[in-house]
Design an enzyme around this catalytic site. Structure first.
Site, short mmCIF file in Angstrom:
data_model
loop_
_atom_site.label_atom_id
_atom_site.label_comp_id
_atom_site.label_asym_id
_atom_site.label_seq_id
_atom_site.Cartn_x
_atom_site.Cartn_y
_atom_site.Cartn_z
N CYS A 126 0.94 -1.32 0.05
CA CYS A 126 -0.19 0.03 -0.02
C CYS A 126 0.84 1.36 -0.09
O CYS A 126 0.57 2.37 -0.35
CB CYS A 126 -0.92 0.00 1.12
SG CYS A 126 -2.03 -1.28 1.23
N HIS A 144 -3.27 7.27 2.67
CA HIS A 144 -3.75 6.03 1.99
C HIS A 144 -5.16 5.69 2.70
O HIS A 144 -5.18 5.85 3.84
CB HIS A 144 -2.76 4.85 2.35
CG HIS A 144 -3.11 3.52 2.21
ND1 HIS A 144 -3.86 3.01 0.90
CD2 HIS A 144 -3.24 2.39 3.14
CE1 HIS A 144 -4.10 1.70 1.27
NE2 HIS A 144 -3.52 1.37 2.25
N ASN A 174 -10.31 -0.11 0.01
CA ASN A 174 -8.66 -0.14 0.04
C ASN A 174 -8.22 -0.69 -1.43
O ASN A 174 -8.23 -1.95 -1.69
CB ASN A 174 -8.13 -0.91 1.24
CG ASN A 174 -6.54 -0.89 1.18
OD1 ASN A 174 -5.98 -0.44 0.22
ND2 ASN A 174 -6.11 -1.37 2.54
N1 ACO Z 1 -18.62 -8.06 9.80
C1 ACO Z 1 -18.95 -8.19 11.07
N2 ACO Z 1 -18.37 -8.41 12.09
C2 ACO Z 1 -16.86 -8.54 11.84
C3 ACO Z 1 -16.38 -8.32 10.48
C4 ACO Z 1 -17.37 -7.93 9.41
N3 ACO Z 1 -16.92 -7.66 8.02
N4 ACO Z 1 -15.13 -8.57 10.15
C5 ACO Z 1 -14.61 -8.72 11.81
N5 ACO Z 1 -15.87 -8.83 12.55
C6 ACO Z 1 -16.14 -9.03 13.82
C7 ACO Z 1 -14.63 -9.85 14.37
O1 ACO Z 1 -14.72 -11.59 14.21
C8 ACO Z 1 -14.71 -9.45 15.83
O2 ACO Z 1 -15.61 -10.25 16.46
P1 ACO Z 1 -15.39 -11.09 17.83
O3 ACO Z 1 -15.03 -10.12 18.77
O4 ACO Z 1 -16.42 -11.85 18.17
O5 ACO Z 1 -14.13 -11.69 17.76
C9 ACO Z 1 -15.40 -8.08 16.03
O6 ACO Z 1 -15.94 -7.85 14.67
C10 ACO Z 1 -14.37 -7.24 16.28
O7 ACO Z 1 -13.20 -7.21 15.51
P2 ACO Z 1 -11.84 -6.21 15.69
O8 ACO Z 1 -10.98 -6.68 14.73
O9 ACO Z 1 -11.73 -5.87 16.78
O10 ACO Z 1 -12.57 -4.85 14.90
P3 ACO Z 1 -11.92 -3.59 14.33
O11 ACO Z 1 -12.73 -2.60 15.21
O12 ACO Z 1 -10.52 -3.54 14.73
O13 ACO Z 1 -12.11 -3.59 12.93
C11 ACO Z 1 -10.61 -3.86 11.05
C12 ACO Z 1 -11.30 -4.57 12.10
C13 ACO Z 1 -11.88 -3.11 10.00
C14 ACO Z 1 -10.01 -5.01 10.18
C15 ACO Z 1 -9.67 -2.73 11.45
O14 ACO Z 1 -9.04 -3.28 12.54
C16 ACO Z 1 -8.71 -2.48 10.46
O15 ACO Z 1 -9.30 -1.53 9.25
N6 ACO Z 1 -7.67 -2.34 10.53
C17 ACO Z 1 -6.47 -2.24 9.64
C18 ACO Z 1 -6.62 -3.09 8.49
C19 ACO Z 1 -5.86 -2.57 7.30
O16 ACO Z 1 -6.08 -1.43 7.07
N7 ACO Z 1 -5.33 -3.50 6.59
C20 ACO Z 1 -4.57 -3.31 5.23
C21 ACO Z 1 -3.42 -2.22 5.72
S1 ACO Z 1 -2.19 -2.61 4.74
C22 ACO Z 1 -2.89 -2.50 3.14
O17 ACO Z 1 -3.32 -1.61 2.93
C23 ACO Z 1 -2.29 -3.45 2.12
#
Ligand code: ACO
Length: 328
Positions: free
Chosen positions: A113, A253, A283
């Site tokens: 990214c 980004h 993304n």
């Molecule tokens: N729908 C419903 N529930 C979901 C989903 C979904 N799509 N995805 C995850 N959950 C659930 C999880 O299973 C978890 O449930 P649990 O508590 O029963 O285990 C709950 O939601 C909370 O999960 P978290 O991981 O704490 O959620 P968070 O608020 O952190 O959001 C997310 C998750 C969106 C992935 C966030 O952490 C994020 O955006 N992180 C950065 C990821 C990223 O940007 N990656 C790419 C960067 S590098 C690049 O760009 C190539």
């Protein structure tokens, strides 16, 4: 040799096909409400038949050349930032070079990214070194290639797209004024695709296990992204000899709206000064920044002489920030 490399053209391309949050709720246990509030994403574009990284990159590149008013014959280098090439070998930049009728050199660059900011630095440095005069630099990814559509943790986040810029040697203080790049390979497993490379060639067993798909530790990446983008932004500003008050627009980004909001808070800059379009594209990996730049330019948010801060974070881990002065 010229001391600067001005951005004289820009273009973008996304697939026709839209995938909304409601569409995804048909595939996995999720909802429009969860995706929108946790990520800011409402829909993303996904490639269809006949579309690939090179087709998107070619269209973005074609637009950038037209905007710059340059003919293909005037381009002496094509650089393509991608981590999703058409084929493992040869470089997709060569396909794009041929599609556009360019005869200059061509190579790919992989920095996930952070690819746009890394590549902008490489292309600018080539011009500054006198090794190229007119560079077509494209960032394109079909990141949905790595998506397991049964994994709600990742399938809601990504989309496909491409953005391009033309860089031209200039004596005016335009284009990239500073760039800070970083990487931490010790954290490479926070986000990766394991199978299909030379370390772990794809086998029927690995494919059965879904090891060709991306996995990630979203929560950890979230924290590191806010810190990495914030700290490298401040360093890039200092290196360019400007302050946040001099910056007209910050183009981050687009991985998650909450990451952008947390970065805004860390830098103490109001969200109005950030370019955000994640709601429509998700993304798109290396392509988020040039797509956002194109839309900002077309919306009149970038006037000649404006200072723009670019900041990115991604797999690798990699991060990079740059200060750019807009204008031909
Ligand atoms: N729908 C419903 N529930 C979901 C989903 C979904 N799509 N995805 C995850 N959950 C659930 C999880 O299973 C978890 O449930 P649990 O508590 O029963 O285990 C709950 O939601 C909370 O999960 P978290 O991981 O704490 O959620 P968070 O608020 O952190 O959001 C997310 C998750 C969106 C992935 C966030 O952490 C994020 O955006 N992180 C950065 C990821 C990223 O940007 N990656 C790419 C960067 S590098 C690049 O760009 C190539």
């Amino acid at each position: 040799m010229s001391p600067y490399a001005a951005i004289t053209g820009w273009g973008m391309a996304v697939p026709e096909r839209r995938l909304t949050n409601a569409d995804l709720a048909q595939l996995v246990d999720t909802s429009d409400e969860w995706i929108a509030t946790r990520t800011g994403i409402r829909e993303r574009r996904v490639v269809g038949p006949g579309e690939s990284t090179s087709t998107l990159a070619t269209e973005a590149g074609r637009q950038a050349l037209a905007k710059a008013g340059l003919a293909a014959a005037q381009i002496d280098l094509v650089v393509l930032a991608t981590c999703t090439p058409d084929r493992p070998f040869p470089a997709t930049a060569c396909t794009v070079q041929a599609n556009l009728g360019i005869t200059g050199a061509a190579f790919d660059l992989a920095a996930a990214c952070s690819g746009f900011v890394y590549g902008l630095n490489v292309a600018t440095s080539m011009i500054r070194a006198g090794a190229a005069k007119n560079v077509l630099f494209i960032a394109a990814d079909v990141f949905t290639h790595y998506i397991n559509w049964n994994d709600r943790n990742t399938c809601v986040l990504f989309g496909d797209g491409a953005g391009a810029v033309v860089l031209q040697a200039s004596d005016q203080p335009l284009g990239m004024l500073s760039c800070v790049m970083g990487a931490d390979g010790n954290s490479e497993d926070l986000m990766a695709v394991d199978a299909g490379g030379t370390r772990l060639p794809a086998t029927p067993q690995l494919l059965e296990q879904g090891r060709q798909f991306v996995y990630m530790n979203g929560r950890e990446i979230f924290k590191l992204a806010v810190r990495g983008m914030g700290d490298s932004s401040l360093q890039a500003l200092a290196d360019a000899g400007v302050t946040l008050d001099d910056i007209t627009l910050i183009v981050p980004h687009q991985a998650n709206l909450r990451i952008i909001e947390a970065t805004a808070k860390r830098l103490q800059v109001p969200m109005e000064r950030f370019m955000v379009n994640i709601e429509r594209y998700g993304n798109t990996s290396a392509a988020t920044i040039p797509i956002a730049l194109c839309e900002a330019a077309d919306q009149g948010r970038l006037s000649d002489g404006a200072h723009v801060l670019l900041t990115a974070f991604g797999g690798g881990l990699t991060w990079a920030s740059a200060v750019v002065r807009w204008g031909k």
